[in-house]
Design a protein around this motif. Structure first.
Motif, PDB file in Angstrom:
ATOM      1  N   PHE A  55       0.854  -1.181   0.000  1.00 27.16           N
ATOM      2  CA  PHE A  55       0.000   0.000   0.000  1.00 27.16           C
ATOM      3  C   PHE A  55       0.890   1.230   0.000  1.00 27.16           C
ATOM      4  CE2 PHE A  55      -2.052  -3.509   2.110  1.00 27.16           C
ATOM      5  CZ  PHE A  55      -3.345  -3.515   1.615  1.00 27.16           C
ATOM      6  N   LEU A  56       0.771   2.057  -1.039  1.00 27.79           N
ATOM      7  CA  LEU A  56       1.573   3.267  -1.176  1.00 27.79           C
ATOM      8  C   LEU A  56       0.656   4.473  -1.029  1.00 27.79           C
ATOM      9  CD1 LEU A  56       4.346   4.541  -1.855  1.00 27.79           C
ATOM     10  CD2 LEU A  56       3.696   4.392  -4.283  1.00 27.79           C
ATOM     11  N   GLU A  57       0.942   5.311  -0.021  1.00 30.89           N
ATOM     12  CA  GLU A  57       0.098   6.471   0.258  1.00 30.89           C
ATOM     13  C   GLU A  57       0.627   7.710  -0.462  1.00 30.89           C
ATOM     14  OE1 GLU A  57      -1.808   8.608   4.210  1.00 30.89           O
ATOM     15  OE2 GLU A  57       0.345   8.135   4.209  1.00 30.89           O
ATOM     16  N   PHE A  58      -0.313   8.500  -0.972  1.00 28.45           N
ATOM     17  CA  PHE A  58      -0.007   9.797  -1.562  1.00 28.45           C
ATOM     18  C   PHE A  58      -0.735  10.874  -0.764  1.00 28.45           C
ATOM     19  CE2 PHE A  58       0.589   6.679  -4.883  1.00 28.45           C
ATOM     20  CZ  PHE A  58       1.751   7.105  -5.518  1.00 28.45           C
ATOM     21  N   ASP A  59      -0.359  12.133  -1.012  1.00 28.28           N
ATOM     22  CA  ASP A  59      -1.018  13.205  -0.279  1.00 28.28           C
ATOM     23  C   ASP A  59      -2.523  13.210  -0.546  1.00 28.28           C
ATOM     24  OD1 ASP A  59      -0.929  14.163  -2.891  1.00 28.28           O
ATOM     25  OD2 ASP A  59       0.701  15.563  -2.469  1.00 28.28           O
ATOM     26  N   ASP A  60      -3.238  13.880   0.348  1.00 27.26           N
ATOM     27  CA  ASP A  60      -4.709  13.942   0.306  1.00 27.26           C
ATOM     28  C   ASP A  60      -5.357  12.587   0.581  1.00 27.26           C
ATOM     29  OD1 ASP A  60      -4.663  16.675  -0.296  1.00 27.26           O
ATOM     30  OD2 ASP A  60      -4.527  16.272  -2.444  1.00 27.26           O
ATOM     31  N   ASP A  61      -4.667  11.751   1.391  1.00 37.16           N
ATOM     32  CA  ASP A  61      -5.255  10.475   1.845  1.00 37.16           C
ATOM     33  C   ASP A  61      -5.632   9.545   0.702  1.00 37.16           C
ATOM     34  OD1 ASP A  61      -5.024  11.034   4.550  1.00 37.16           O
ATOM     35  OD2 ASP A  61      -6.972  12.037   4.637  1.00 37.16           O
ATOM     36  N   LEU A  62      -4.793   9.512  -0.306  1.00 36.34           N
ATOM     37  CA  LEU A  62      -5.013   8.613  -1.436  1.00 36.34           C
ATOM     38  C   LEU A  62      -4.015   7.466  -1.363  1.00 36.34           C
ATOM     39  CD1 LEU A  62      -6.511   8.172  -4.180  1.00 36.34           C
ATOM     40  CD2 LEU A  62      -4.567   9.352  -5.247  1.00 36.34           C
ATOM     41  N   TRP A  63      -4.505   6.244  -1.517  1.00 35.57           N
ATOM     42  CA  TRP A  63      -3.646   5.063  -1.415  1.00 35.57           C
ATOM     43  C   TRP A  63      -3.687   4.258  -2.712  1.00 35.57           C
ATOM     44  CZ3 TRP A  63      -0.712   3.380   2.839  1.00 35.57           C
ATOM     45  CH2 TRP A  63      -0.887   4.123   4.016  1.00 35.57           C
ATOM     46  N   PRO A 168       0.307  -7.224 -12.414  1.00 30.02           N
ATOM     47  CA  PRO A 168      -0.244  -7.455 -11.080  1.00 30.02           C
ATOM     48  C   PRO A 168      -1.647  -8.050 -11.134  1.00 30.02           C
ATOM     49  CG  PRO A 168      -0.572  -5.176 -11.667  1.00 30.02           C
ATOM     50  CD  PRO A 168       0.229  -5.803 -12.795  1.00 30.02           C
ATOM     51  N   THR A 169      -2.029  -8.733 -10.067  1.00 33.41           N
ATOM     52  CA  THR A 169      -3.411  -9.182  -9.918  1.00 33.41           C
ATOM     53  C   THR A 169      -4.311  -8.007  -9.569  1.00 33.41           C
ATOM     54  OG1 THR A 169      -2.835 -11.430  -9.275  1.00 33.41           O
ATOM     55  CG2 THR A 169      -4.946 -10.601  -8.493  1.00 33.41           C
ATOM     56  N   ALA A 170      -3.810  -7.099  -8.735  1.00 34.43           N
ATOM     57  CA  ALA A 170      -4.595  -5.935  -8.326  1.00 34.43           C
ATOM     58  C   ALA A 170      -3.728  -4.688  -8.377  1.00 34.43           C
ATOM     59  CB  ALA A 170      -5.149  -6.125  -6.922  1.00 34.43           C
ATOM     60  N   CYS A 171      -4.277  -3.637  -8.930  1.00 38.68           N
ATOM     61  CA  CYS A 171      -3.658  -2.313  -8.948  1.00 38.68           C
ATOM     62  C   CYS A 171      -4.813  -1.335  -8.905  1.00 38.68           C
ATOM     63  CB  CYS A 171      -2.789  -2.127 -10.194  1.00 38.68           C
ATOM     64  SG  CYS A 171      -2.090  -0.475 -10.387  1.00 38.68           S
ATOM     65  N   GLU A 172      -5.069  -0.753  -7.740  1.00 34.18           N
ATOM     66  CA  GLU A 172      -6.242   0.095  -7.596  1.00 34.18           C
ATOM     67  C   GLU A 172      -5.994   1.180  -6.558  1.00 34.18           C
ATOM     68  OE1 GLU A 172      -9.601  -1.973  -6.084  1.00 34.18           O
ATOM     69  OE2 GLU A 172      -8.568  -2.744  -4.314  1.00 34.18           O
ATOM     70  N   LEU A 173      -6.784   2.244  -6.654  1.00 34.53           N
ATOM     71  CA  LEU A 173      -6.741   3.317  -5.672  1.00 34.53           C
ATOM     72  C   LEU A 173      -7.760   3.032  -4.582  1.00 34.53           C
ATOM     73  CD1 LEU A 173      -6.455   6.445  -7.995  1.00 34.53           C
ATOM     74  CD2 LEU A 173      -4.621   5.151  -6.877  1.00 34.53           C
ATOM     75  N   GLN A 174      -7.379   3.367  -3.332  1.00 35.18           N
ATOM     76  CA  GLN A 174      -8.276   3.150  -2.207  1.00 35.18           C
ATOM     77  C   GLN A 174      -8.274   4.357  -1.276  1.00 35.18           C
ATOM     78  OE1 GLN A 174      -7.078  -0.589  -0.291  1.00 35.18           O
ATOM     79  NE2 GLN A 174      -8.685  -1.665  -1.435  1.00 35.18           N
ATOM     80  N   THR A 175      -9.372   4.513  -0.559  1.00 39.58           N
ATOM     81  CA  THR A 175      -9.445   5.498   0.519  1.00 39.58           C
ATOM     82  C   THR A 175      -8.813   4.889   1.771  1.00 39.58           C
ATOM     83  OG1 THR A 175     -11.564   4.707   1.346  1.00 39.58           O
ATOM     84  CG2 THR A 175     -11.620   6.342  -0.450  1.00 39.58           C
ATOM     85  N   PRO A 176      -8.504   5.693   2.790  1.00 35.01           N
ATOM     86  CA  PRO A 176      -7.983   5.122   4.037  1.00 35.01           C
ATOM     87  C   PRO A 176      -8.894   4.058   4.634  1.00 35.01           C
ATOM     88  CG  PRO A 176      -7.622   7.487   4.010  1.00 35.01           C
ATOM     89  CD  PRO A 176      -8.474   7.168   2.811  1.00 35.01           C
ATOM     90  N   ASP A 177     -10.205   4.273   4.587  1.00 44.43           N
ATOM     91  CA  ASP A 177     -11.138   3.275   5.139  1.00 44.43           C
ATOM     92  C   ASP A 177     -11.080   1.971   4.341  1.00 44.43           C
ATOM     93  OD1 ASP A 177     -11.950   4.994   7.114  1.00 44.43           O
ATOM     94  OD2 ASP A 177     -13.781   5.640   6.075  1.00 44.43           O
ATOM     95  N   GLU A 178     -10.931   2.084   3.034  1.00 45.22           N
ATOM     96  CA  GLU A 178     -10.850   0.884   2.203  1.00 45.22           C
ATOM     97  C   GLU A 178      -9.552   0.130   2.467  1.00 45.22           C
ATOM     98  OE1 GLU A 178     -13.521   2.219  -1.686  1.00 45.22           O
ATOM     99  OE2 GLU A 178     -11.397   2.829  -1.542  1.00 45.22           O
ATOM    100  N   VAL A 179      -8.478   0.861   2.690  1.00 42.44           N
ATOM    101  CA  VAL A 179      -7.202   0.217   3.033  1.00 42.44           C
ATOM    102  C   VAL A 179      -7.344  -0.552   4.344  1.00 42.44           C
ATOM    103  CG1 VAL A 179      -4.815   0.625   3.764  1.00 42.44           C
ATOM    104  CG2 VAL A 179      -5.739   1.827   1.777  1.00 42.44           C
ATOM    105  N   GLN A 180      -7.924   0.087   5.334  1.00 46.77           N
ATOM    106  CA  GLN A 180      -8.107  -0.572   6.629  1.00 46.77           C
ATOM    107  C   GLN A 180      -8.992  -1.800   6.506  1.00 46.77           C
ATOM    108  OE1 GLN A 180      -5.355   0.969   8.118  1.00 46.77           O
ATOM    109  NE2 GLN A 180      -6.583   0.121   9.786  1.00 46.77           N
ATOM    110  N   ALA A 181     -10.019  -1.723   5.682  1.00 51.65           N
ATOM    111  CA  ALA A 181     -10.903  -2.871   5.487  1.00 51.65           C
ATOM    112  C   ALA A 181     -10.162  -4.019   4.802  1.00 51.65           C
ATOM    113  CB  ALA A 181     -12.120  -2.455   4.663  1.00 51.65           C
ATOM    114  N   THR A 182      -9.312  -3.691   3.839  1.00 52.65           N
ATOM    115  CA  THR A 182      -8.524  -4.725   3.160  1.00 52.65           C
ATOM    116  C   THR A 182      -7.579  -5.413   4.133  1.00 52.65           C
ATOM    117  OG1 THR A 182      -8.604  -3.523   1.054  1.00 52.65           O
ATOM    118  CG2 THR A 182      -6.868  -5.165   1.311  1.00 52.65           C
ATOM    119  N   ILE A 183      -6.872  -4.617   4.930  1.00 51.68           N
ATOM    120  CA  ILE A 183      -5.899  -5.165   5.876  1.00 51.68           C
ATOM    121  C   ILE A 183      -6.594  -5.973   6.970  1.00 51.68           C
ATOM    122  CG2 ILE A 183      -4.176  -4.549   7.625  1.00 51.68           C
ATOM    123  CD1 ILE A 183      -3.375  -2.197   5.831  1.00 51.68           C
TER     124      ILE A 183
END
Length: 331
Positions: A55-63, A168-183
């Protein structure tokens, strides 16, 4: 498929070369054009590896979430700053009970080694492939940015470093909540969760399910990062029949599996190679580091004699993946 140690190494490479930098993003292949356009011009602020996902984070809470899957890999080019926390290929920790033996670097003929396993923090204009089967150093880059080669899903480019993602199998943008849900859906990772806490989670899940332990170890909801190689080797090292239901595996054996995974993962992250044999003399260790055929107890040894008892190693399919095990030692 890249296993957990590879993804953690890739995350460390990103941490030293991409995080903190303004990034240009594109999708030469075209399959991630919209996502790349959103990333383009942002600053990478943080990177996390959990099991087989990064998970690579960018500014404005974009992952950015990347799962390499079976065939994915990152290719780095340009000025690569090596992670000083990862040992050279002589693998001080990776010697696995070598009792202080000091060896010169050995490079894997199959290419599993990676740039960061060379050691000292330095800048070198190189090209390196980061996946389970790393190709290591290549020719110096002749142009900048380097030409696109093959099907590049995503290219991330700083002023001096280029990272290309393929297959890759997955390459997508996620919100912080979506990242937490994935983890939250993933099992414990020794390098992310507390080791003791992870052990208790792992033991609790394994001990309450009738699913064979050989399947549980590959279930990323049970434990993160274990793939086909580590599964076979962990089961052999524990002398455990892969078909044993999880709930029938003695608790101490389940704990032993977790603690062995903690140890082998750390070795893999440091050396870049899935070294699973212990107590090798210096020459045997050198052979093992140079060739995966000399590095494992049972993996990829179908029909060959067990290194312990001489029984022919069995190959079968379990969970749609090849499983290698010794029917004598693992009874």
């Amino acid at each position: 498929m890249p296993e957990g140690h590879s993804v953690h190494r890739i995350a460390r490479q990103f941490d030293r070369n991409i995080v903190g930098q303004r990034v240009g993003a594109s999708s030469p292949q075209g399959r991630f054009s919209e996502g790349a356009a959103i990333i383009d011009g942002r600053t990478a602020t943080r990177v996390r590896a959990v099991g087989k996902q990064m998970f690579l984070e960018f500014d404005d809470d974009l992952w950015l979430r990347v799962h390499l899957g079976m065939y994915g890999a990152w290719d780095f080019a340009g000025e690569i700053l090596v992670d000083p926390t990862i040992a050279s290929a002589n693998g001080r920790m990776g010697q696995t009970n070598q009792r202080g033996t000091d060896l010169d670097p050995v490079f894997d003929a199959a290419g599993e080694n990676s740039l960061s396993s060379i050691g000292a923090p330095r800048r070198a204009r190189v090209h390196v492939r980061m996946s389970e089967q790393t190709t290591g150093l290549a020719d110096e880059a002749g142009t900048w940015p380097p030409p696109v080669v093959g099907q590049v899903r995503l290219r991330l480019l700083t002023e001096v470093t280029c990272a290309d993602l393929r297959g890759p199998t997955a390459c997508e943008l996620q919100t912080p909540d979506e990242v937490q849900a994935t983890i939250a859906k993933l099992g414990p990772d020794p390098l992310v969760d507390g080791v003791a806490e992870g052990e208790e989670r792992f033991v609790a899940v394994v001990r309450r399910t009738p699913t064979p332990i050989g399947l549980l170890l590959m279930d990323q909801n049970v434990v993160s990062g274990i793939g086909n190689v580590y599964r076979a080797e962990l089961l052999f090292r524990a002398r455990l029949d892969p078909h044993t239901p999880g709930r029938d595996v003695p608790e101490e054996t389940v704990r032993q599996l977790w603690r062995d995974w903690v140890r082998l993962l750390a070795i893999g992250v440091e050396t870049g190679q899935m070294m699973t044999m212990d107590d090798l003399d210096p020459e045997a260790y050198r052979r093992a580091m140079a060739s995966r055929d000399d590095r494992h107890w049972v993996y990829h040894r179908a029909g060959l004699p067990c290194r312990v008892c001489g029984t022919a190693i069995v190959l079968e399919e379990m969970g749609a993946r090849k499983l290698y095990w010794c029917p004598s030692c693992q009874r």
